[in-house]
Design a protein around this motif. Sequence first.
Motif, PDB file in Angstrom:
ATOM      1  N   LYS A 179       0.853  -1.185   0.000  1.00 19.47           N
ATOM      2  CA  LYS A 179       0.000   0.000   0.000  1.00 19.47           C
ATOM      3  C   LYS A 179       0.889   1.234   0.000  1.00 19.47           C
ATOM      4  N   ALA A 207       1.014   5.382   1.029  1.00 17.72           N
ATOM      5  CA  ALA A 207       0.328   6.376   1.857  1.00 17.72           C
ATOM      6  C   ALA A 207       1.134   7.666   1.880  1.00 17.72           C
ATOM      7  N   VAL A 245       1.637  11.285   4.406  1.00 14.08           N
ATOM      8  CA  VAL A 245       1.294  11.954   5.662  1.00 14.08           C
ATOM      9  C   VAL A 245       1.772  13.401   5.620  1.00 14.08           C
ATOM     10  N   ARG A 268      -5.750   8.647  16.516  1.00 20.16           N
ATOM     11  CA  ARG A 268      -6.626   7.860  15.656  1.00 20.16           C
ATOM     12  C   ARG A 268      -7.841   7.388  16.462  1.00 20.16           C
ATOM     13  N   PHE A 298       0.504  11.642  12.464  1.00 29.52           N
ATOM     14  CA  PHE A 298       0.183  12.845  11.696  1.00 29.52           C
ATOM     15  C   PHE A 298      -1.063  12.579  10.855  1.00 29.52           C
ATOM     16  N   PRO A 299      -1.717  13.619  10.369  1.00 28.86           N
ATOM     17  CA  PRO A 299      -2.828  13.373   9.438  1.00 28.86           C
ATOM     18  C   PRO A 299      -2.301  12.764   8.145  1.00 28.86           C
ATOM     19  N   GLY A 300      -3.122  11.969   7.504  1.00 31.60           N
ATOM     20  CA  GLY A 300      -2.708  11.350   6.243  1.00 31.60           C
ATOM     21  C   GLY A 300      -3.513  10.104   5.975  1.00 31.60           C
ATOM     22  N   GLY A 301      -3.100   9.350   4.964  1.00 28.62           N
ATOM     23  CA  GLY A 301      -3.816   8.121   4.640  1.00 28.62           C
ATOM     24  C   GLY A 301      -3.377   7.558   3.309  1.00 28.62           C
ATOM     25  N   GLY A 302      -4.114   6.591   2.845  1.00 28.39           N
ATOM     26  CA  GLY A 302      -3.751   5.864   1.631  1.00 28.39           C
ATOM     27  C   GLY A 302      -3.906   6.706   0.373  1.00 28.39           C
ATOM     28  N   THR A 332       6.986   0.918   6.099  1.00 32.14           N
ATOM     29  CA  THR A 332       6.692   0.414   7.444  1.00 32.14           C
ATOM     30  C   THR A 332       6.891  -1.101   7.478  1.00 32.14           C
ATOM     31  N   TRP A 354       6.456  11.295   3.341  1.00 32.62           N
ATOM     32  CA  TRP A 354       6.273  12.294   4.402  1.00 32.62           C
ATOM     33  C   TRP A 354       6.420  13.669   3.780  1.00 32.62           C
ATOM     34  N   GLU A 374     -12.648   8.853  12.153  1.00 32.89           N
ATOM     35  CA  GLU A 374     -11.229   8.559  11.908  1.00 32.89           C
ATOM     36  C   GLU A 374     -10.299   9.208  12.918  1.00 32.89           C
ATOM     37  N   LEU A 394       2.799   6.219  17.032  1.00 31.52           N
ATOM     38  CA  LEU A 394       2.956   5.141  16.049  1.00 31.52           C
ATOM     39  C   LEU A 394       4.457   4.895  15.841  1.00 31.52           C
ATOM     40  N   SER A 432       6.293   3.939  13.422  1.00 30.49           N
ATOM     41  CA  SER A 432       6.930   4.493  12.220  1.00 30.49           C
ATOM     42  C   SER A 432       7.158   5.995  12.364  1.00 30.49           C
TER      43      SER A 432
HETATM   44  N1  LIG Z   1      -2.361   8.718   8.810  1.00 29.16           N
HETATM   45  C1  LIG Z   1      -1.112   8.336   9.063  1.00 29.16           C
HETATM   46  N2  LIG Z   1      -0.702   7.126   8.623  1.00 29.16           N
HETATM   47  C2  LIG Z   1       0.564   6.793   8.925  1.00 29.16           C
HETATM   48  C3  LIG Z   1       1.438   7.628   9.659  1.00 29.16           C
HETATM   49  N3  LIG Z   1       2.630   7.013   9.809  1.00 29.16           N
HETATM   50  C4  LIG Z   1       2.531   5.811   9.182  1.00 29.16           C
HETATM   51  O1  LIG Z   1       3.398   4.941   9.109  1.00 29.16           O
HETATM   52  N4  LIG Z   1       1.274   5.677   8.639  1.00 29.16           N
HETATM   53  C5  LIG Z   1       0.817   4.532   7.878  1.00 29.16           C
HETATM   54  O2  LIG Z   1       0.281   4.952   6.647  1.00 29.16           O
HETATM   55  C6  LIG Z   1      -0.843   4.140   6.284  1.00 29.16           C
HETATM   56  C7  LIG Z   1      -2.074   4.967   6.013  1.00 29.16           C
HETATM   57  O3  LIG Z   1      -2.691   5.241   7.178  1.00 29.16           O
HETATM   58  P1  LIG Z   1      -4.275   5.236   7.443  1.00 29.16           P
HETATM   59  O4  LIG Z   1      -4.627   4.002   8.184  1.00 29.16           O
HETATM   60  O5  LIG Z   1      -4.527   6.529   8.124  1.00 29.16           O
HETATM   61  O6  LIG Z   1      -4.906   5.251   6.023  1.00 29.16           O
HETATM   62  P2  LIG Z   1      -6.101   4.388   5.445  1.00 29.16           P
HETATM   63  O7  LIG Z   1      -5.739   4.129   4.037  1.00 29.16           O
HETATM   64  O8  LIG Z   1      -6.438   3.223   6.295  1.00 29.16           O
HETATM   65  O9  LIG Z   1      -7.238   5.358   5.605  1.00 29.16           O
HETATM   66  P3  LIG Z   1      -8.007   6.112   4.509  1.00 29.16           P
HETATM   67  O10 LIG Z   1      -9.240   5.277   4.345  1.00 29.16           O
HETATM   68  O11 LIG Z   1      -8.237   7.451   5.123  1.00 29.16           O
HETATM   69  O12 LIG Z   1      -7.129   6.175   3.283  1.00 29.16           O
HETATM   70  C8  LIG Z   1      -1.009   3.108   7.396  1.00 29.16           C
HETATM   71  O13 LIG Z   1      -0.288   1.942   7.059  1.00 29.16           O
HETATM   72  C9  LIG Z   1      -0.333   3.804   8.568  1.00 29.16           C
HETATM   73  O14 LIG Z   1       0.139   2.893   9.517  1.00 29.16           O
HETATM   74  C10 LIG Z   1       0.986   8.896  10.094  1.00 29.16           C
HETATM   75  O15 LIG Z   1       1.698   9.688  10.706  1.00 29.16           O
HETATM   76  N5  LIG Z   1      -0.316   9.185   9.783  1.00 29.16           N
END
Ligand SMILES: Nc1nc2c([nH]c(=O)n2[C@@H]2O[C@H](COP(=O)(O)OP(=O)(O)OP(=O)(O)O)[C@@H](O)[C@H]2O)c(=O)[nH]1
Length: 154
Positions: A11, A13, A15, A29, A41-45, A79, A87, A104, A123, A125
């Motif tokens: 995957k 992502a 942040v 979270r 931090f804020p962020g996601g896939g 990770t 980042w 979320e 977290l 990472s």
């Molecule tokens: N949001 C977020 N994710 C992080 C951080 N550091 C980090 O390793 N990640 C990794 O990045 C990936 C995306 O995180 P997420 O769980 O928030 O995203 P998601 O895809 O499930 O959610 P989504 O449905 O909003 O896209 C996860 O594998 C998470 O562990 C961080 O600082 N913030």
Amino acid sequence: MPRKSQIPIRKRAVVGVILRHNTFLTIRRSQQVVAPGKVCFPGGGIEHGESEQQALVREIREELGVTATAGQRLYETVTPWGTSVAWWHAHVEENAQFALQTAEVAETHWLAPQVLLRHPDLLTSNRDFLVAWGRSTFAIPGIAVPPDWDEISD
Ligand SMILES: Nc1nc2c([nH]c(=O)n2[C@@H]2O[C@H](COP(=O)(O)OP(=O)(O)OP(=O)(O)O)[C@@H](O)[C@H]2O)c(=O)[nH]1
């Protein structure tokens, strides 16, 4: 957490590293997502066809209800659970009022680097990210590594 890794990428992502007065914007979270209750931090896939910057802006809008702008790409890691993480330095308006998507994000906090590094719910990472920053692997514009960093990052 190695920068180059043999871990298969499952995957991608992105942040956002957002600063205000020498503190980092952090989220806790929610209990409904992966890694419940963890601080990061804020962020996601990244979705199919999306650039990292587009994903960054979208995720911050979805999670926090504000419009961010992307700054520079700071670092990239993989990770242990196979997520390639980009980042990015990002910016939100000084007086931006967050409207959290509570499914979320449980809460936000502005945390000094030393507080974040020592945070029991950080977290893993993100800890690795902070340690790499402290070793000057990359710089974050607008904030200096605290002088006592080596002592607290051991
Ligand atoms: N949001 C977020 N994710 C992080 C951080 N550091 C980090 O390793 N990640 C990794 O990045 C990936 C995306 O995180 P997420 O769980 O928030 O995203 P998601 O895809 O499930 O959610 P989504 O449905 O909003 O896209 C996860 O594998 C998470 O562990 C961080 O600082 N913030």
